[in-house]
Structures are given as C-alpha cells and as structure tokens.
Write a protein that holds these residues in place. Structure first.
Motif, PDB file in Angstrom:
ATOM      1  N   LEU A  39      -8.383 -24.817 -13.301  1.00  0.00           N
ATOM      2  CA  LEU A  39      -8.562 -24.482 -11.892  1.00  0.00           C
ATOM      3  C   LEU A  39      -7.416 -24.996 -11.028  1.00  0.00           C
ATOM      4  CD1 LEU A  39     -12.396 -25.112 -11.408  1.00  0.00           C
ATOM      5  CD2 LEU A  39     -11.204 -22.926 -11.680  1.00  0.00           C
ATOM      6  N   GLU A  40      -6.894 -26.188 -11.386  1.00  0.00           N
ATOM      7  CA  GLU A  40      -5.798 -26.707 -10.573  1.00  0.00           C
ATOM      8  C   GLU A  40      -4.546 -25.853 -10.709  1.00  0.00           C
ATOM      9  OE1 GLU A  40      -6.078 -29.136 -14.424  1.00  0.00           O
ATOM     10  OE2 GLU A  40      -7.419 -28.351 -12.876  1.00  0.00           O
TER      11      GLU A  40
ATOM     12  N   ASP B 296      -5.291 -22.726  -8.552  1.00  0.00           N
ATOM     13  CA  ASP B 296      -5.170 -23.057  -7.124  1.00  0.00           C
ATOM     14  C   ASP B 296      -3.701 -23.200  -6.719  1.00  0.00           C
ATOM     15  OD1 ASP B 296      -7.908 -23.039  -6.921  1.00  0.00           O
ATOM     16  OD2 ASP B 296      -8.126 -25.211  -7.164  1.00  0.00           O
ATOM     17  N   GLU B 297      -2.918 -23.839  -7.578  1.00  0.00           N
ATOM     18  CA  GLU B 297      -1.490 -23.975  -7.292  1.00  0.00           C
ATOM     19  C   GLU B 297      -0.804 -22.619  -7.260  1.00  0.00           C
ATOM     20  OE1 GLU B 297       2.515 -25.979  -9.335  1.00  0.00           O
ATOM     21  OE2 GLU B 297       0.497 -26.456 -10.101  1.00  0.00           O
TER      22      GLU B 297
ATOM     23  N   ILE C 229      -2.230 -19.737  -6.505  1.00  0.00           N
ATOM     24  CA  ILE C 229      -2.658 -19.021  -5.301  1.00  0.00           C
ATOM     25  C   ILE C 229      -1.878 -19.503  -4.073  1.00  0.00           C
ATOM     26  CG2 ILE C 229      -4.592 -18.672  -3.729  1.00  0.00           C
ATOM     27  CD1 ILE C 229      -6.445 -18.723  -6.141  1.00  0.00           C
ATOM     28  N   GLU C 230      -1.723 -20.804  -3.950  1.00  0.00           N
ATOM     29  CA  GLU C 230      -0.966 -21.351  -2.819  1.00  0.00           C
ATOM     30  C   GLU C 230       0.487 -20.886  -2.861  1.00  0.00           C
ATOM     31  OE1 GLU C 230       0.125 -25.708  -0.816  1.00  0.00           O
ATOM     32  OE2 GLU C 230      -1.082 -25.579  -2.662  1.00  0.00           O
TER      33      GLU C 230
END
Length: 210
Positions: free
Chosen positions: A182-183, A186-187, A189-190
């Motif tokens: 997930l991290e 998330d990275e 996506i950012e």
C-alpha cells in the motif's frame, strides 16, 4: 487447470499453456447455442521457469489469445493501451512501472463523468528484488519438442533423504505474484498527481507563450 497440470507433473503450469487452455475453454462457449459466451476478458501473467522469462497473455471473450509486453482491457482500454505503448517496458523497474500505471489511470479518469475508484495493483517480482530492472525478453519462437511432457518423477534417486532438494522438479526460482504494498501504491498515486499537475502547468505556459 493449474492444479490439474501440477498434480501429475509436479511443476507449475507455464503461463503460455494456462492461457492456451483458458482460451480453448472460453472459445467452447461460443460454439453452442445452448451456452452463453463469456462477457469478460482475462489477463494471465506469470513466470515460466523453463524459459526463464515472465509472460503476459490476454484471452478475449471469443477465445482468441495473444501475448503482450503491455496491454489494457475494459473502459478506456484504447487510450490506456496508447499510453502503455509509449513506456520503455524493457528498461523501467517494477516500482517505476507502478508509478506510470497510476499516472495513466489518473490521466484518463474524468472526475465529472467517471465514478470514484480505488487503485489496487499486483506484480510478479523476483523475491525481494522488486526494484530490479525488468530484463528485456524477446518473445520466443515456436519450436518442436520431442518430449513436451515433463517426467513426473525425474529424480533417479529413490531415497529422498539423500537429495538436498526435496522437490527436484522446482528450479529454485523465487518469482512470486503478490499485491503491491500500500505504501508503494500511495507513493505512486502522489507522484502521478504531481506529474500530471506539472504537465498541465507546462501546457498552460505554452499556451500563454503562443
């Protein structure tokens, strides 16, 4: 299909054979009026231990089967495929590919027309070295094999205690399929949102200069 292959041969089914068997199964449902054809496209990815290469296949609802370096299906597939074709897939890492895929999703998603979505990814990597550079793989040409079926018991030594490898048919590769952490997602996506914002700003500057 995977279990039926592995039970007698004691080796995982190759991606090419799995895709071929699935394509025959799907195609069968298009031959009889009493059967309803599948209305879905299947993507099949895996690592072939014999060829020592990763492969990606797509099975169409008609039963057609094709191999790709990168492909897309579903809504917006043509636009996504065009973006995928721009990527140097044989040069970027798995982590870089995750970022690029996230960018494609958020570029093509229209907040005013499309429903919200959650980005869920999986990858096939070699052990913990998920950031290793993806090796360029040429699609192998068909060749004749005098013995297409592997020996279900290739170990000539009947004493398993004397064999350091308890499963001699395995080649010791550590390629596995798993959800992208997930991290990492998330990275990605950012990064994708920032990249899209930068490109939009550059387009606005170009229009002002014109």
């Amino acid at each position: 299909e995977a279990h039926h292959y592995e039970d007698p041969f004691h080796v995982p089914i190759p991606p090419e054979m799995l895709a071929n068997r699935m394509s025959q199964f799907v195609h069968y449902f298009t031959l009889h009026g009493s059967l309803r054809p599948f209305g879905a496209t299947m993507l099949c990815a895996g690592y072939d231990e014999e060829k020592q290469t990763h492969e990606l296949y797509m099975v169409e609802p008609s039963g057609q089967e094709f191999r790709y370096y990168g492909c897309a299906t579903g809504k917006g597939r043509q636009a996504a495929k065009t973006e995928v074709e721009k990527l140097p897939l044989n040069e970027i890492t798995a982590a870089e590919a995750v970022k690029e895929i996230a960018k494609i999703y958020y570029t093509l998603h229209d907040d005013a027309k499309d429903k919200p979505f959650a980005l869920d990814m999986q990858w096939i990597t070699e052990g913990e070295r998920s950031h290793d550079r993806l090796k360029s793989q040429s699609i192998p040409q068909p060749h004749s094999n005098p013995n297409p079926y592997p020996d279900p018991n290739p170990n000539p030594n009947p004493n398993p205690n004397s064999n350091p490898n308890p499963n001699p048919t395995r080649k010791g590769t550590d390629w596995t399929a798993a959800s992208v952490p997930l991290e990492v997602v998330d990275e990605a996506i950012e990064w994708a949102k920032n990249k899209i914002a930068e490109e939009d700003d550059m387009d606005e500057d170009d229009e002002d200069d014109a």
